[in-house]
Design a protein around this motif. Structure first.
Motif, short mmCIF file in Angstrom:
data_model
loop_
_atom_site.label_atom_id
_atom_site.label_comp_id
_atom_site.label_asym_id
_atom_site.label_seq_id
_atom_site.Cartn_x
_atom_site.Cartn_y
_atom_site.Cartn_z
N THR A 95 0.89 -1.23 0.10
CA THR A 95 0.08 -0.13 0.24
C THR A 95 0.83 1.41 -0.01
OG1 THR A 95 -0.11 0.21 2.55
CG2 THR A 95 -2.02 -1.19 1.24
N SER A 112 2.68 9.16 1.25
CA SER A 112 1.30 9.98 1.26
C SER A 112 1.56 11.51 1.78
CB SER A 112 0.22 8.97 2.26
OG SER A 112 -0.96 9.66 2.24
N GLN A 114 -5.70 3.88 -3.90
CA GLN A 114 -5.39 4.85 -2.71
C GLN A 114 -5.27 6.33 -3.33
OE1 GLN A 114 -2.26 2.18 -0.76
NE2 GLN A 114 -3.23 3.18 0.85
#
Length: 107
Positions: free
Chosen positions: A47, A53, A77
């Motif tokens: 992920t 992020s 995502q």
């Protein structure tokens, strides 16, 4: 992330995202990032990492070019955050990924 922070202190409209454990894909991806004058970020795992992020949020990136072996779950995502995703290459196929990047760069 230090290179991204120093190189793009005011953010960037887009970024290139490569798998940090696939140097044979990340190296040609750096040419694409250089051509577009955008940061190249490396991620590992299945992920999107929290560090990446957070950096994409700091950059205010609206688009990310995802390279080869980055898991497709990362695409989802990014899209969930309103980021446009363009995928280049094929997971596990360094040659196909390099060719896709070369074509994108114009080589």
């Amino acid at each position: 992330m230090a290179a991204s922070t120093r190189g793009w202190p005011d953010g960037a409209p887009s970024a290139v995202l490569a798998a940090g454990d696939q140097y044979a894909e990340a190296l040609p991806a750096s040419v694409l990032a250089a051509r577009d004058t955008v940061p190249m970020l490396l991620t590992t795992g299945t992920t999107l990492s929290e560090v990446v992020s957070d950096e994409l949020a700091r950059l205010h990136a609206k688009a990310v070019t995802v390279i080869g072996s980055v898991p497709t779950a990362v695409d989802a995502q990014l899209q969930d955050r309103g980021i446009t995703v363009k995928r280049l290459g094929v997971a596990g196929d360094v040659v196909a990924t390099s060719v896709a990047i070369a074509r994108e760069v114009g080589g």
